[in-house]
Design a protein around this motif. Structure first.
Motif, PDB file in Angstrom:
ATOM      1  N   PRO A 215      12.804  95.024  48.259  1.00 22.87           N
ATOM      2  CA  PRO A 215      14.300  95.355  49.139  1.00 22.87           C
ATOM      3  C   PRO A 215      15.574  96.017  47.598  1.00 22.87           C
ATOM      4  N   VAL A 216      15.968  96.729  47.939  1.00 22.50           N
ATOM      5  CA  VAL A 216      17.454  96.847  47.331  1.00 22.50           C
ATOM      6  C   VAL A 216      18.301  96.039  47.330  1.00 22.50           C
ATOM      7  N   GLU A 217      18.483  95.583  48.294  1.00 24.43           N
ATOM      8  CA  GLU A 217      19.660  94.310  48.403  1.00 24.43           C
ATOM      9  C   GLU A 217      19.098  93.397  47.265  1.00 24.43           C
ATOM     10  N   GLU A 218      18.115  92.778  47.244  1.00 24.98           N
ATOM     11  CA  GLU A 218      17.574  91.670  46.805  1.00 24.98           C
ATOM     12  C   GLU A 218      17.619  92.484  45.007  1.00 24.98           C
ATOM     13  N   ALA A 219      17.719  93.463  45.293  1.00 30.48           N
ATOM     14  CA  ALA A 219      17.724  94.234  43.626  1.00 30.48           C
ATOM     15  C   ALA A 219      18.846  93.424  42.649  1.00 30.48           C
ATOM     16  N   PHE A 220      19.512  93.937  43.921  1.00 34.28           N
ATOM     17  CA  PHE A 220      21.452  94.067  43.772  1.00 34.28           C
ATOM     18  C   PHE A 220      21.928  92.361  43.203  1.00 34.28           C
ATOM     19  N   LYS A 221      21.433  91.442  43.649  1.00 33.30           N
ATOM     20  CA  LYS A 221      21.638  90.082  43.306  1.00 33.30           C
ATOM     21  C   LYS A 221      21.728  90.024  41.696  1.00 33.30           C
ATOM     22  N   GLY A 222      22.747  89.496  41.462  1.00 32.49           N
ATOM     23  CA  GLY A 222      22.506  89.368  39.832  1.00 32.49           C
ATOM     24  C   GLY A 222      22.796  90.276  38.861  1.00 32.49           C
ATOM     25  N   ARG A 223      23.510  91.669  39.638  1.00 33.44           N
ATOM     26  CA  ARG A 223      23.775  92.672  38.516  1.00 33.44           C
ATOM     27  C   ARG A 223      24.214  92.480  37.576  1.00 33.44           C
ATOM     28  N   VAL A 224      24.902  93.452  36.512  1.00 43.38           N
ATOM     29  CA  VAL A 224      25.470  92.643  34.831  1.00 43.38           C
ATOM     30  C   VAL A 224      26.156  94.029  34.708  1.00 43.38           C
ATOM     31  N   GLU A 225      26.971  93.680  34.501  1.00 40.17           N
ATOM     32  CA  GLU A 225      28.259  94.997  33.999  1.00 40.17           C
ATOM     33  C   GLU A 225      27.769  95.576  32.717  1.00 40.17           C
ATOM     34  N   GLN A 226      27.719  96.626  32.662  1.00 36.77           N
ATOM     35  CA  GLN A 226      27.710  96.955  30.942  1.00 36.77           C
ATOM     36  C   GLN A 226      28.604  97.825  30.258  1.00 36.77           C
ATOM     37  N   PRO A 227      28.820  97.462  29.481  1.00 37.73           N
ATOM     38  CA  PRO A 227      29.832  98.244  28.940  1.00 37.73           C
ATOM     39  C   PRO A 227      29.551  99.786  28.357  1.00 37.73           C
ATOM     40  N   VAL A 228      30.264 100.473  28.540  1.00 38.12           N
ATOM     41  CA  VAL A 228      30.661 102.194  28.086  1.00 38.12           C
ATOM     42  C   VAL A 228      31.262 102.553  26.388  1.00 38.12           C
ATOM     43  N   PRO A 229      30.361 102.820  25.905  1.00 34.98           N
ATOM     44  CA  PRO A 229      30.697 103.121  24.328  1.00 34.98           C
ATOM     45  C   PRO A 229      31.774 104.352  24.682  1.00 34.98           C
ATOM     46  N   GLY A 230      33.161 103.868  23.785  1.00 33.15           N
ATOM     47  CA  GLY A 230      34.045 104.423  23.197  1.00 33.15           C
ATOM     48  C   GLY A 230      35.007 104.413  24.348  1.00 33.15           C
ATOM     49  N   MET A 231      34.747 103.636  25.688  1.00 34.62           N
ATOM     50  CA  MET A 231      35.830 103.429  26.551  1.00 34.62           C
ATOM     51  C   MET A 231      35.854 102.315  26.250  1.00 34.62           C
ATOM     52  N   VAL A 236      30.095  99.637  33.191  1.00 34.82           N
ATOM     53  CA  VAL A 236      29.697  99.801  34.389  1.00 34.82           C
ATOM     54  C   VAL A 236      28.530  98.821  35.423  1.00 34.82           C
ATOM     55  N   PRO A 237      28.266  98.167  36.793  1.00 34.08           N
ATOM     56  CA  PRO A 237      27.512  97.516  37.069  1.00 34.08           C
ATOM     57  C   PRO A 237      25.724  98.866  36.618  1.00 34.08           C
ATOM     58  N   CYS A 238      25.077  97.358  36.610  1.00 34.12           N
ATOM     59  CA  CYS A 238      23.462  97.940  36.200  1.00 34.12           C
ATOM     60  C   CYS A 238      22.289  97.082  36.630  1.00 34.12           C
ATOM     61  N   PHE A 239      21.131  97.373  36.488  1.00 33.28           N
ATOM     62  CA  PHE A 239      20.019  96.488  36.577  1.00 33.28           C
ATOM     63  C   PHE A 239      19.945  95.184  36.445  1.00 33.28           C
ATOM     64  N   ARG A 240      19.863  93.995  36.733  1.00 34.50           N
ATOM     65  CA  ARG A 240      19.178  92.401  35.877  1.00 34.50           C
ATOM     66  C   ARG A 240      18.098  92.763  34.375  1.00 34.50           C
ATOM     67  N   PRO A 241      17.772  92.311  33.594  1.00 39.49           N
ATOM     68  CA  PRO A 241      17.166  92.533  33.430  1.00 39.49           C
ATOM     69  C   PRO A 241      15.537  92.434  34.126  1.00 39.49           C
ATOM     70  N   THR A 242      15.418  92.002  34.993  1.00 39.80           N
ATOM     71  CA  THR A 242      14.065  91.880  35.795  1.00 39.80           C
ATOM     72  C   THR A 242      13.971  92.634  36.272  1.00 39.80           C
ATOM     73  N   TYR A 243      15.312  93.427  37.289  1.00 44.08           N
ATOM     74  CA  TYR A 243      14.847  94.392  38.263  1.00 44.08           C
ATOM     75  C   TYR A 243      15.489  95.570  37.456  1.00 44.08           C
ATOM     76  N   GLN A 244      16.029  95.972  36.563  1.00 45.96           N
ATOM     77  CA  GLN A 244      15.781  97.298  35.494  1.00 45.96           C
ATOM     78  C   GLN A 244      14.845  97.246  34.945  1.00 45.96           C
ATOM     79  N   PHE A 245      13.328  96.518  34.661  1.00 44.97           N
ATOM     80  CA  PHE A 245      11.607  96.736  34.288  1.00 44.97           C
ATOM     81  C   PHE A 245      11.020  97.259  35.423  1.00 44.97           C
ATOM     82  N   LEU A 246      11.152  96.602  36.561  1.00 44.66           N
ATOM     83  CA  LEU A 246      10.633  96.720  37.548  1.00 44.66           C
ATOM     84  C   LEU A 246      10.854  97.821  38.354  1.00 44.66           C
TER      85      LEU A 246
END
Length: 374
Positions: A215-231, A236-246
């Motif tokens: 479920p996407v809604e489940e995967a969105f829980k605990g999103r992490v903010e990732q800095p954008v280099p040079g800005m 921008v928000p990204c998956f937390r590591p468990t869902y990023q891997f999955l």
């Protein structure tokens, strides 16, 4: 744990790319790549062709340039590699700015999303060195936001990609039959070397008619903010590591298992495995804490994930199955029953390593084994 060096049974050129794909982590690996690049019998045509096929030309260029091999590489090749790396870095800068522009458009409409794949990886897994090749910018949204996202993208100047396609009707039909993604979107820009920006927006971690889902809604829980280099100050928000891997592993599984990706010429490549290897190296503690296994079992994706990791371990001399306690999973027969089809690797009778190196994948369709009793 020190990794075993690859064997050279598929040639020096392929060994170099395997080492680069999984990431150079110690002096023996660095020295092996250097020695292979300086081998008098190295076939530069083969190395460059395979690097192009696997979207690794910028990475190869960076390794040669950073190793100080300017006078050891044929001059014309060195100059071409310098240009390839410079162009890729310029492209990444354009993609970064466009990612932020689209992300701000989504946020302004209250749309929940994450940035995935290349743009999420190039500054973290690949050190922001400009070596990660990207074709497009990838986002994930929830299914309920599809129409809102299309409205935002239209306001930002994007149109369905099939307007640029060789066979627009086929692209449009394919898009309607596969609602796990929005129609691919694109807009023209006026930048040297980059005339069109493509954006791919998914709303599923798997695919249409997949026998399992996360479920996407489940995967969105605990999103992490990732800095954008040079800005500075921009993230921008990204998956937390468990869902990023999955998500990364399931995306690789889809392209490695389903025949249509071979037919479309978008079959799995070295760098898809490279992303997974780097995620494991970076997020080892979180991935081994037990939560990943619970999520996989709850969503019935354990065999699919383990199948990918088994082939990855066999190909790259990694030990991920053992690390994640998945040695008893990934049974190909059970997975074939779950998928209602045999895997591409099994049908061809190749190892994944041989399949990755092959330049004729898809030229002959695999022959399905006969039914018992036939």
């Amino acid at each position: 744990m020190t990794r075993a060096l690859p064997d050279r049974s598929l040639g020096s050129e392929w060994t170099i790319l395997e080492l680069l794909a999984r990431g150079i982590v110690d002096d023996p690996e660095r020295q092996m790549v250097r020695d292979l690049l300086l081998t008098e019998t190295l076939e530069w045509g083969e190395l460059l062709e395979q690097a192009l096929r696997h979207k690794m030309l910028p990475m190869l260029a960076y390794r040669i340039i950073s190793a100080g091999l300017r006078f050891d590489v044929p001059r014309s090749i060195y100059q071409h590699l310098e240009s390839a790396l410079d162009w890729n870095r310029c492209q990444i800068e354009i993609f970064r700015r466009e990612t932020v522009r689209v992300a701000q458009g989504f946020a302004g409409r209250g749309i929940r999303f994450v940035v995935t794949k290349g743009m999420a990886f190039e500054s973290t897994l690949y050190g922001g060195l400009g070596t990660r090749h990207m074709n497009d910018i990838d986002f994930m949204i929830t299914p309920r936001d599809r129409e809102a996202v299309l409205s935002v993208m239209r306001d930002l100047g994007f149109r369905p990609f099939f307007e640029w396609a060789k066979d627009p009707r086929r692209e449009e039909i394919s898009s309607r039959l596969n609602p796990d993604h929005l129609p691919k979107l694109a807009r023209d820009i006026d930048q040297p070397g980059t005339r069109t920006i493509n954006v791919d927006v998914a709303n599923s971690l798997t695919w249409t008619r997949s026998p399992f889902d996360v479920p996407v809604e489940e995967a969105f829980k605990g999103r992490v903010e990732q800095p954008v280099p040079g800005m500075p100050g921009v993230s921008v928000p990204c998956f937390r590591p468990t869902y990023q891997f999955l998500f990364t592993v399931l995306h690789l599984f889809r392209e490695a298992w389903l025949q249509k990706f071979v037919d479309f010429g978008s079959d799995v490549g070295l760098m898809k495995f490279g992303d997974v290897i780097r995620l494991v190296d970076r997020d080892r503690d979180e991935l081994t804490g037990g939560q990943l296994l619970r999520i996989m079992e709850a969503n019935n994706v354990t065999h699919a994930v383990a199948w990918v990791l088994r082939h990855m371990d066999e190909t790259f001399n990694t030990h991920t199955l053992e690390l994640l306690a998945l040695e008893r999973h990934g049974d190909e027969e059970l997975l074939a029953a779950q998928m209602r089809s045999s895997g591409y690797v099994g049908a061809w009778g190749q190892s994944m390593r041989e399949r990755l190196q092959s330049k004729t994948r898809g030229s002959l369709r695999p022959v399905a084994p006969p039914h018992s009793g036939s």
